[in-house]
Scaffold this active site. Structure first.
Site, PDB file in Angstrom:
ATOM      1  N   ASP A 131       0.863  -1.183   0.000  1.00  0.00           N
ATOM      2  CA  ASP A 131       0.000   0.000   0.000  1.00  0.00           C
ATOM      3  C   ASP A 131       0.894   1.226   0.000  1.00  0.00           C
ATOM      4  O   ASP A 131       2.024   1.180   0.494  1.00  0.00           O
ATOM      5  CB  ASP A 131      -0.903   0.015   1.236  1.00  0.00           C
ATOM      6  CG  ASP A 131      -2.023  -1.007   1.163  1.00  0.00           C
ATOM      7  OD1 ASP A 131      -2.355  -1.450   0.048  1.00  0.00           O
ATOM      8  OD2 ASP A 131      -2.575  -1.351   2.220  1.00  0.00           O
ATOM      9  N   ASP A 145      -6.920  -1.343  -4.338  1.00  0.00           N
ATOM     10  CA  ASP A 145      -7.940  -1.102  -3.316  1.00  0.00           C
ATOM     11  C   ASP A 145      -8.945  -0.057  -3.792  1.00  0.00           C
ATOM     12  O   ASP A 145     -10.155  -0.220  -3.615  1.00  0.00           O
ATOM     13  CB  ASP A 145      -7.307  -0.599  -2.013  1.00  0.00           C
ATOM     14  CG  ASP A 145      -6.419  -1.624  -1.335  1.00  0.00           C
ATOM     15  OD1 ASP A 145      -6.570  -2.826  -1.606  1.00  0.00           O
ATOM     16  OD2 ASP A 145      -5.561  -1.203  -0.531  1.00  0.00           O
TER      17      ASP A 145
END
Length: 172
Positions: A122, A136
């Site tokens: 991330d 995401d």
């Protein structure tokens, strides 16, 4: 048969573009930032938006940490369901097709990380919101589009039923 192939070609090109963008951006982060390192160019916006190298063993937004095996299996199931269902969806229902393409691209992007690295990379940090990535964002956008589409579709059906009921009452 040609419609079937065109449907899958469209899905693969769209979802593949999301996967490519997701994987290239994650690779850039892994190559240029150490774990937990923050990239903050000297801009006013960096107080709100940053790039940080983060690892996630859970789901989107850092939920359910250390349940990566569940999300790996879920990615396979969702991907298979989309592959089976996608050609059955009419082109008139393009928001549903868009949602499915976004979800498939995001699921594959994160699945590649889980299988190759054991975690998802991330890197997008906005305010105090949990760190996330392009996959995401793609999955979340697809879910929102799907929910709005279902809500609007059901609303239209209820309006049509009420209209038909009114017409039958007026005819009686």
């Amino acid at each position: 048969m040609i419609k079937f192939l065109f449907d899958y070609l469209t899905l693969f090109l769209f979802s593949g573009s999301i996967v490519a963008l997701d994987q290239l951006s994650k690779e850039w982060v892994r190559d240029n930032l150490g774990w937990a390192e923050i990239y903050r160019p000297d801009l006013w916006i960096t107080q709100y938006v940053r790039i940080i190298h983060w690892r996630n063993t859970g789901s989107a937004l850092g939920l359910f940490q250390d349940f990566g095996f569940v999300f790996t299996a879920l990615s396979f199931v969702v991907g298979l369901a989309i592959l089976v269902y996608f050609p059955r969806v009419s082109w008139k229902e393009w928001p549903l097709r868009l949602a499915m393409g976004l979800q498939l691209g995001g699921a594959i992007g994160n699945l590649i990380d889980r299988l190759m690295r054991g975690h998802v990379t991330d890197f997008i940090s906005i305010g105090n919101f949990p760190v996330f990535n392009i996959a995401d964002a793609s999955i979340s956008s697809g879910v929102v589009i799907l929910l709005v589409w279902v809500w609007l579709h059901e609303r239209r059906q209820k309006e049509q039923e009420q209209s038909a009921e009114q017409e039958s009452q007026e005819a009686a």
